[in-house]
Design an enzyme around this catalytic site. Sequence first.
Site, short mmCIF file in Angstrom:
data_model
loop_
_atom_site.label_atom_id
_atom_site.label_comp_id
_atom_site.label_asym_id
_atom_site.label_seq_id
_atom_site.Cartn_x
_atom_site.Cartn_y
_atom_site.Cartn_z
N GLU A 86 4.78 -11.30 2.14
CA GLU A 86 4.86 -10.75 3.51
C GLU A 86 4.08 -9.45 3.67
OE1 GLU A 86 6.73 -12.10 6.45
OE2 GLU A 86 5.07 -10.82 7.00
N GLY A 131 -4.96 9.85 4.74
CA GLY A 131 -4.46 8.87 3.77
C GLY A 131 -4.36 7.46 4.31
N LYS A 170 -6.93 -10.40 4.62
CA LYS A 170 -5.72 -10.72 5.38
C LYS A 170 -5.95 -11.98 6.22
CE LYS A 170 -4.65 -5.82 5.41
NZ LYS A 170 -4.83 -4.55 6.12
#
Length: 441
Positions: A131, A189, A207
């Site tokens: 997930e 970041g 993805k």
Amino acid sequence: MAEALRLGVAGLGTVGGSLVRLLERHGNEFAVRNGRRVRITSVCARDRSRDRGFDISAYTWFDDPVDMAASDEIDVFVELMGGADGVAHGSVKQALKAGKHVVTANKALLATHGNALAELADEIGVSLNFEAAAAGGIPVIKTMREALSGNNVSRVYGILNGTCNYILTRMEHEGLTFDACLAEAQRLGYAEADPAFDIGGQDTAHKLALLTAIAFGTRVELDSIYVEGITSVTPADIVAADELGYRIKLLGVANRTETGIEQRVHLAMVPKSSVLARVEGVTNAVAVDGDFVGQLVLSGPGAGGEATASAVAADIADLARGDRMSTFGRPASTLEPYRRAAMRRHAGGYYVRLSVYDRPGAFAAIAKRMAEADISLESIVQRARAPRTAAPSHMEPEAPQPVILVTYETTEKAIRDALAAILGDGHIADGPQMIRIENLD
Ligand code: HSE
């Protein structure tokens, strides 16, 4: 209550640390909800002595994740190290072979080796859950694998990289350059250690490869994805998009066409009125078109330790309850071969920005090349760089002027042929900028 489900966590960075804290904070409630306690028994990371802000002395330490993957002390191997190959790949394979369930946040690993790992998981009868690998905290894998299993999906697309969306949003709101926004994203970041994968579109492609396999029941095909990044975008494109009624986003799109499945990652002009146009900053969004459900859009945090740990915990919860599902939503042996639609057949409108020498006949030559490629123009606008009172005389230099064209629907092949011919004619100063128009709701 059944015996605790024992976890071995490989990787104690931002996500691993957040998972430890999540289980410390919500462990009791987690056990009540899922009918089984969950306990970290073992950990493994690069540096044992690093101060992480939590105590690891209660866990068995492993220097080598491959050893931990085979250990009798764990039921689930939680892979949070990253990387398509090397130790991540070796330890996940080892864990599956040893009969352990695997939970991973590693998109590069599954986009590269997902077919073989899913087959191995099925053969052994264990779970390989991921997930957290696509769109961070957004539960898109569960939604597609389970909640949409009664649908025939025709398209899945979205904003799948927070760093890129942050850069594009900042360029739009602050009028900053690409480089300035990238530096800011790195300072905050958001970008990966090597931002090349973010801005080059590969992170989005990883993805998308996983979402495509679930959406269409096909084998994972990373190498068939057409990938462009965002480094070519300029403030001039952002301003032009705004004036034309669009916003510029990096999209990952997979859709069925008559000739196969199109998988593409590139900058796109999306109408300001569309849901995706309103997705700002590091937020991700995924849209799925299903024949019964219609269009579903999920948005939320696509990165960050806590959001990603939340997705990892959801996979662990499934294992605690004893729910097993094949990796890509159907047995790996039934995943169909992927049939690739050629990018040159992609159909759509195009935005083109040219830097045209200000001389008689330049416009006519450009229009002629477009007509020869059978491209119909919706608009063509020349933007004077500085106010001028008269047409340039023979003595004035031919300063290039920005010219923006918008086409009606055409094909990728036609626009590429036309732009190559325009470049060859010598009327433009630099290579053309071309951004596809995606007419979304
Ligand atoms: N670097 C990624 C992003 C997060 O910016 O979205 C993890 O994939």
